[in-house]
Design a protein around this motif. Structure first.
Motif, PDB file in Angstrom:
ATOM      1  N   ARG A  28      65.736  90.443  20.971  1.00 26.30           N
ATOM      2  CA  ARG A  28      66.368  91.760  20.820  1.00 26.30           C
ATOM      3  C   ARG A  28      65.467  92.792  21.467  1.00 26.30           C
ATOM      4  N   PRO A  29      66.042  93.670  22.295  1.00 30.72           N
ATOM      5  CA  PRO A  29      65.220  94.711  22.906  1.00 30.72           C
ATOM      6  C   PRO A  29      64.557  95.570  21.833  1.00 30.72           C
ATOM      7  N   SER A  30      63.374  96.044  22.137  1.00 34.45           N
ATOM      8  CA  SER A  30      62.692  96.916  21.184  1.00 34.45           C
ATOM      9  C   SER A  30      62.210  98.160  21.913  1.00 34.45           C
ATOM     10  N   GLY A  31      61.840  99.135  21.154  1.00 28.89           N
ATOM     11  CA  GLY A  31      61.367 100.386  21.728  1.00 28.89           C
ATOM     12  C   GLY A  31      62.254 101.537  21.310  1.00 28.89           C
ATOM     13  N   PRO A  32      61.950 102.718  21.793  1.00 27.85           N
ATOM     14  CA  PRO A  32      62.727 103.899  21.396  1.00 27.85           C
ATOM     15  C   PRO A  32      64.120 103.911  22.030  1.00 27.85           C
ATOM     16  N   SER A  33      65.045 104.512  21.334  1.00 25.80           N
ATOM     17  CA  SER A  33      66.407 104.676  21.840  1.00 25.80           C
ATOM     18  C   SER A  33      66.524 106.001  22.578  1.00 25.80           C
ATOM     19  N   ARG A  34      67.504 106.080  23.455  1.00 27.11           N
ATOM     20  CA  ARG A  34      67.808 107.342  24.133  1.00 27.11           C
ATOM     21  C   ARG A  34      68.624 108.221  23.196  1.00 27.11           C
ATOM     22  N   SER A  35      68.540 109.510  23.364  1.00 23.14           N
ATOM     23  CA  SER A  35      69.341 110.429  22.545  1.00 23.14           C
ATOM     24  C   SER A  35      70.728 110.626  23.153  1.00 23.14           C
ATOM     25  N   HIS A  36      70.849 110.412  24.483  1.00 26.33           N
ATOM     26  CA  HIS A  36      72.127 110.560  25.179  1.00 26.33           C
ATOM     27  C   HIS A  36      72.401 109.312  26.004  1.00 26.33           C
ATOM     28  N   CYS A  37      73.664 108.978  26.142  1.00 22.88           N
ATOM     29  CA  CYS A  37      74.103 107.765  26.834  1.00 22.88           C
ATOM     30  C   CYS A  37      73.666 107.765  28.298  1.00 22.88           C
ATOM     31  N   LEU A  38      73.175 106.642  28.756  1.00 19.56           N
ATOM     32  CA  LEU A  38      72.741 106.474  30.137  1.00 19.56           C
ATOM     33  C   LEU A  38      73.912 106.601  31.107  1.00 19.56           C
ATOM     34  N   THR A  39      75.109 106.196  30.681  1.00 17.58           N
ATOM     35  CA  THR A  39      76.273 106.167  31.549  1.00 17.58           C
ATOM     36  C   THR A  39      77.059 107.475  31.533  1.00 17.58           C
ATOM     37  N   CYS A  40      77.441 107.941  30.345  1.00 18.54           N
ATOM     38  CA  CYS A  40      78.330 109.108  30.261  1.00 18.54           C
ATOM     39  C   CYS A  40      77.635 110.389  29.791  1.00 18.54           C
ATOM     40  N   ASP A  41      76.392 110.287  29.362  1.00 19.06           N
ATOM     41  CA  ASP A  41      75.588 111.413  28.901  1.00 19.06           C
ATOM     42  C   ASP A  41      76.088 112.044  27.604  1.00 19.06           C
ATOM     43  N   ASP A  42      76.955 111.336  26.853  1.00 16.80           N
ATOM     44  CA  ASP A  42      77.338 111.803  25.515  1.00 16.80           C
ATOM     45  C   ASP A  42      76.202 111.503  24.544  1.00 16.80           C
ATOM     46  N   LYS A  43      76.158 112.245  23.440  1.00 11.57           N
ATOM     47  CA  LYS A  43      75.123 112.028  22.427  1.00 11.57           C
ATOM     48  C   LYS A  43      75.344 110.690  21.718  1.00 11.57           C
ATOM     49  N   ILE A  44      74.270 109.929  21.551  1.00  8.20           N
ATOM     50  CA  ILE A  44      74.322 108.669  20.811  1.00  8.20           C
ATOM     51  C   ILE A  44      74.073 109.000  19.343  1.00  8.20           C
ATOM     52  N   PRO A  45      74.952 108.561  18.419  1.00 10.74           N
ATOM     53  CA  PRO A  45      74.770 108.869  16.996  1.00 10.74           C
ATOM     54  C   PRO A  45      73.413 108.387  16.467  1.00 10.74           C
ATOM     55  N   ALA A  46      72.857 109.120  15.527  1.00  8.96           N
ATOM     56  CA  ALA A  46      71.541 108.810  14.968  1.00  8.96           C
ATOM     57  C   ALA A  46      71.494 107.415  14.353  1.00  8.96           C
ATOM     58  N   ARG A  47      72.573 107.008  13.708  1.00 11.19           N
ATOM     59  CA  ARG A  47      72.589 105.668  13.099  1.00 11.19           C
ATOM     60  C   ARG A  47      72.469 104.583  14.153  1.00 11.19           C
ATOM     61  N   ARG A  48      73.076 104.799  15.325  1.00  7.96           N
ATOM     62  CA  ARG A  48      72.969 103.831  16.415  1.00  7.96           C
ATOM     63  C   ARG A  48      71.567 103.884  17.033  1.00  7.96           C
ATOM     64  N   GLN A  49      71.020 105.071  17.182  1.00 10.41           N
ATOM     65  CA  GLN A  49      69.672 105.208  17.724  1.00 10.41           C
ATOM     66  C   GLN A  49      68.642 104.487  16.858  1.00 10.41           C
ATOM     67  N   ALA A  50      68.873 104.460  15.562  1.00  7.51           N
ATOM     68  CA  ALA A  50      67.940 103.841  14.623  1.00  7.51           C
ATOM     69  C   ALA A  50      67.790 102.332  14.848  1.00  7.51           C
ATOM     70  N   MET A  51      68.736 101.723  15.558  1.00  5.68           N
ATOM     71  CA  MET A  51      68.656 100.279  15.824  1.00  5.68           C
ATOM     72  C   MET A  51      67.527  99.957  16.797  1.00  5.68           C
ATOM     73  N   GLY A  52      67.129 100.903  17.614  1.00 10.00           N
ATOM     74  CA  GLY A  52      66.040 100.702  18.559  1.00 10.00           C
ATOM     75  C   GLY A  52      66.525 100.198  19.903  1.00 10.00           C
ATOM     76  N   ALA A  53      65.959 100.731  20.966  1.00 10.77           N
ATOM     77  CA  ALA A  53      66.234 100.336  22.353  1.00 10.77           C
ATOM     78  C   ALA A  53      67.699 100.502  22.755  1.00 10.77           C
ATOM     79  N   ILE A  54      68.395 101.464  22.166  1.00 12.95           N
ATOM     80  CA  ILE A  54      69.790 101.733  22.504  1.00 12.95           C
ATOM     81  C   ILE A  54      69.824 102.725  23.665  1.00 12.95           C
ATOM     82  N   VAL A  55      70.576 102.388  24.723  1.00 15.35           N
ATOM     83  CA  VAL A  55      70.633 103.266  25.892  1.00 15.35           C
ATOM     84  C   VAL A  55      72.049 103.757  26.194  1.00 15.35           C
TER      85      VAL A  55
END
Length: 70
Positions: A28-55
């Motif tokens: 499983r990827p690890s590390g910090p998550s992005r605050s905004h989507c790499l593709t569409c630049d929408d905000k990624i919800p905090a609960r999803r960011q908490a999973m780690g390495a979400i882009v």
């Protein structure tokens, strides 16, 4: 005496267990998550960011994964 339905159920349970174990064993990827989507630049919800390495947001990640299966 076991019938064919009992045998089929045992096989199904073994296959399900192996499938789950295989998914959990994948790295499983690890590390910090992005605050905004790499593709569409929408905000990624905090609960999803908490999973780690979400882009990506969920819709973009789904599209990305479908594209990699082809």
């Amino acid at each position: 005496m076991a019938d064919w339905l009992d045998d089929a159920q045992v096989i199904e349970e073994l296959e399900r267990k192996r499938s789950i174990e295989g998914l959990l064993a994948r790295p499983r990827p690890s590390g910090p998550s992005r605050s905004h989507c790499l593709t569409c630049d929408d905000k990624i919800p905090a609960r999803r960011q908490a999973m780690g390495a979400i882009v990506r947001c969920v819709p973009c990640q789904t599209t990305f994964e479908k594209g990699n299966r082809r």
